[in-house]
Scaffold this motif. Sequence first.
Motif, PDB file in Angstrom:
ATOM      1  N   UNK A  51      12.068   5.956  -1.969  1.00 41.76           N
ATOM      2  CA  UNK A  51      12.718   5.682  -0.682  1.00 41.76           C
ATOM      3  C   UNK A  51      12.470   4.243  -0.232  1.00 41.76           C
ATOM      4  N   UNK A  52      11.792   3.458  -1.089  1.00 44.22           N
ATOM      5  CA  UNK A  52      11.645   2.028  -0.825  1.00 44.22           C
ATOM      6  C   UNK A  52      10.482   1.635   0.062  1.00 44.22           C
ATOM      7  N   UNK A  53       9.727   2.603   0.575  1.00 46.85           N
ATOM      8  CA  UNK A  53       8.574   2.261   1.423  1.00 46.85           C
ATOM      9  C   UNK A  53       7.534   1.539   0.582  1.00 46.85           C
ATOM     10  N   UNK A  54       7.038   0.413   1.099  1.00 46.73           N
ATOM     11  CA  UNK A  54       6.114  -0.414   0.320  1.00 46.73           C
ATOM     12  C   UNK A  54       4.952  -0.833   1.222  1.00 46.73           C
ATOM     13  N   UNK A  55       3.745  -0.456   0.827  1.00 48.85           N
ATOM     14  CA  UNK A  55       2.561  -0.664   1.674  1.00 48.85           C
ATOM     15  C   UNK A  55       2.024  -2.073   1.506  1.00 48.85           C
ATOM     16  N   UNK A  56       1.858  -2.776   2.604  1.00 47.33           N
ATOM     17  CA  UNK A  56       1.434  -4.172   2.555  1.00 47.33           C
ATOM     18  C   UNK A  56       0.408  -4.425   3.649  1.00 47.33           C
ATOM     19  N   UNK A  57      -0.567  -5.267   3.360  1.00 48.89           N
ATOM     20  CA  UNK A  57      -1.525  -5.697   4.389  1.00 48.89           C
ATOM     21  C   UNK A  57      -0.883  -6.821   5.207  1.00 48.89           C
ATOM     22  N   UNK A  82       0.795  -1.228  15.080  1.00 47.79           N
ATOM     23  CA  UNK A  82      -0.627  -1.544  14.890  1.00 47.79           C
ATOM     24  C   UNK A  82      -0.828  -2.478  13.699  1.00 47.79           C
ATOM     25  N   UNK A  83      -1.796  -3.404  13.806  1.00 41.44           N
ATOM     26  CA  UNK A  83      -2.126  -4.294  12.698  1.00 41.44           C
ATOM     27  C   UNK A  83      -2.669  -3.471  11.529  1.00 41.44           C
ATOM     28  N   UNK A  84      -2.496  -3.993  10.339  1.00 45.24           N
ATOM     29  CA  UNK A  84      -2.980  -3.306   9.146  1.00 45.24           C
ATOM     30  C   UNK A  84      -3.512  -4.363   8.194  1.00 45.24           C
ATOM     31  N   UNK A 105      -9.592  -4.039  -9.178  1.00 51.67           N
ATOM     32  CA  UNK A 105      -8.153  -3.784  -9.234  1.00 51.67           C
ATOM     33  C   UNK A 105      -7.590  -3.489  -7.846  1.00 51.67           C
ATOM     34  N   UNK A 106      -8.318  -2.692  -7.068  1.00 50.19           N
ATOM     35  CA  UNK A 106      -7.853  -2.340  -5.726  1.00 50.19           C
ATOM     36  C   UNK A 106      -7.788  -3.580  -4.831  1.00 50.19           C
ATOM     37  N   UNK A 107      -8.795  -4.434  -4.915  1.00 47.59           N
ATOM     38  CA  UNK A 107      -8.805  -5.654  -4.081  1.00 47.59           C
ATOM     39  C   UNK A 107      -7.677  -6.602  -4.478  1.00 47.59           C
ATOM     40  N   UNK A 108      -7.391  -6.687  -5.753  1.00 44.03           N
ATOM     41  CA  UNK A 108      -6.280  -7.541  -6.188  1.00 44.03           C
ATOM     42  C   UNK A 108      -4.960  -7.019  -5.615  1.00 44.03           C
ATOM     43  N   UNK A 109      -4.768  -5.708  -5.671  1.00 38.02           N
ATOM     44  CA  UNK A 109      -3.566  -5.104  -5.102  1.00 38.02           C
ATOM     45  C   UNK A 109      -3.450  -5.418  -3.609  1.00 38.02           C
ATOM     46  N   UNK A 110      -4.513  -5.213  -2.883  1.00 38.89           N
ATOM     47  CA  UNK A 110      -4.521  -5.414  -1.435  1.00 38.89           C
ATOM     48  C   UNK A 110      -4.342  -6.881  -1.065  1.00 38.89           C
ATOM     49  N   UNK A 111      -5.154  -7.743  -1.671  1.00 36.10           N
ATOM     50  CA  UNK A 111      -5.169  -9.158  -1.277  1.00 36.10           C
ATOM     51  C   UNK A 111      -3.903  -9.909  -1.679  1.00 36.10           C
ATOM     52  N   UNK A 112      -3.221  -9.414  -2.703  1.00 36.22           N
ATOM     53  CA  UNK A 112      -1.991 -10.081  -3.160  1.00 36.22           C
ATOM     54  C   UNK A 112      -0.736  -9.433  -2.572  1.00 36.22           C
ATOM     55  N   UNK A 113      -0.900  -8.384  -1.781  1.00 39.14           N
ATOM     56  CA  UNK A 113       0.263  -7.606  -1.355  1.00 39.14           C
ATOM     57  C   UNK A 113       1.237  -8.421  -0.501  1.00 39.14           C
ATOM     58  N   UNK A 114       0.745  -9.111   0.523  1.00 40.34           N
ATOM     59  CA  UNK A 114       1.666  -9.816   1.420  1.00 40.34           C
ATOM     60  C   UNK A 114       2.350 -10.988   0.720  1.00 40.34           C
ATOM     61  N   UNK A 115       1.585 -11.761  -0.030  1.00 39.07           N
ATOM     62  CA  UNK A 115       2.195 -12.907  -0.720  1.00 39.07           C
ATOM     63  C   UNK A 115       3.226 -12.444  -1.740  1.00 39.07           C
ATOM     64  N   UNK A 116       3.001 -11.263  -2.321  1.00 37.02           N
ATOM     65  CA  UNK A 116       3.962 -10.738  -3.291  1.00 37.02           C
ATOM     66  C   UNK A 116       5.254 -10.309  -2.607  1.00 37.02           C
TER      67      UNK A 116
END
Length: 504
Positions: A51-57, A82-84, A105-116
């Motif tokens: 459905x296209x939902x994409x989780x981003x910090x 709310x901020x996330x 791996x989890x930190x890479x996913x999280x920390x790169x999410x917005x720039x990606x």
Amino acid sequence: MSNQTSYDVVVVGAGNAALCAAISACEEGAKVLVLEKGPEHKRGGNSFFTDGAIRVAYHNLKDIRKVVPDLTDEDAAAVVMPDYHEDDYYEDIMRVTKGESQPELAKQLVNRSFETLVWMKGHGVKFELNYENQSYEKDGKRQFWGGLPVKTENKGIGLMEQLFTRAQELGIDIWYEAAAVELMKKEENICGVAVEQDGKRMTVETTGVILACGSLEANKTFRSEQLGDEWEAAIVRGTEYNTGDGISMATAIGAEKFGEYSGCHSIGTDYNAPKVGDFNKPGDIYKKHSYPLSIMLNKDGKRFVDEGADFRNYTYAKYGREILKQPDHVAYQIYDSQVRPLLRKEYDLEEATYYKGESLLELVNQLPVDKQQFLKTIEEYNDAVQGGEYNPTEKDGKKTTGLTPEKTNWALKIENGPFYAYPVTCGITFSFGGLHVNSSGEVLKKDNKPLSGLFAAGEMVGGIFYHNYPGGSGLMSGAVYGKLAGSAAARYVLGNKKDTKITN
């Protein structure tokens, strides 16, 4: 199909992770080939069905407006979001995986999410606010919840259309009905991929391969071996082509399996959904995700999970497994007319299977269930509902007492007709088991050293998700690790070429 049989980088698969990898490698100057096992009209992998939902910090609504630029000042003023932050995202991953997600791996996913996400937008992917599924109207404003406010325009269909368009613009070659069947090595380095197309086998020369061809969920044999015999009965929600080929090819040349092979992403989906994803009806239309507002009963008339344990974002990926465990692999979500207007859009589609009765007795008489126990369970539930304010935008603590299991949030009596029952079964999305990779997407051997020239992204990455996952993390992981693997593969290949020229 191009006549060329030599490429810098070959990407196996053609979903979100694969095309992000291909685009990223192309940005670095690599000549890229994408291999799609399916025909052109069935391209896009599991990503096509989301459905296209994409989780981003993100830090605030201002951040969100960088990727949703069409949001006007007036629209923004009518939103409560709310901020996330990165810590919130990382904590959610660790909480739902019971602390087993690999921190690197989890930190890479999280920390790169917005720039990606910003990078994807720069390549033509369009994002919008996830009004439908992640907000409620309250006090004249749209109140967002659950850390998932952004989705791709026109769901997974739009995401894949935009990525394919960009790949074409960049001159990336895509071969359809082209199955990668073997990875070639010379000494310890990747040197090619064997491809079967039109009944013929050929070798594509390359020193960089990115595996982004999904997990093993569409392979009944693998599924039963890894997850258990009962999983033969599960519906495959996405593409029929994710049959574990990438895992088999990689392990055959020394890659290490990694992650939770006994676990998977599975959901409650319409009991009459197609047995494999229907490319003519994409967009994740069969899921049934308003269950936190329901009570779910099996055919014996018994509840079996705490429907209100958390927002659906944090329980849906594990509750499919619980439904599969029930007799005949079926459960019924029960709603009354108080709650029915709050249900997600998928409940209004013509594809939705449901039963309706003006009274609970009329409803239950239509169901192939233990009718007496069904009615008794609903009566006991109603008697156990405690007072408090009912609020679907937050974990409201409106609960039951004296039941096993309790319902810990959103417990409202089922008392106002008409009443509704939606039959659901288990639909598998992907297996949590994959390959061992580092934070750049390099595939690792058992000695933890990279397998030179081999990279992985998307569902092929093992070690991030265990037991469960925060909704929208799969698409984000695919994009993050796709971008990283594409860049790393191109730099590896082009760097080696440069070194060879200097040596010569």
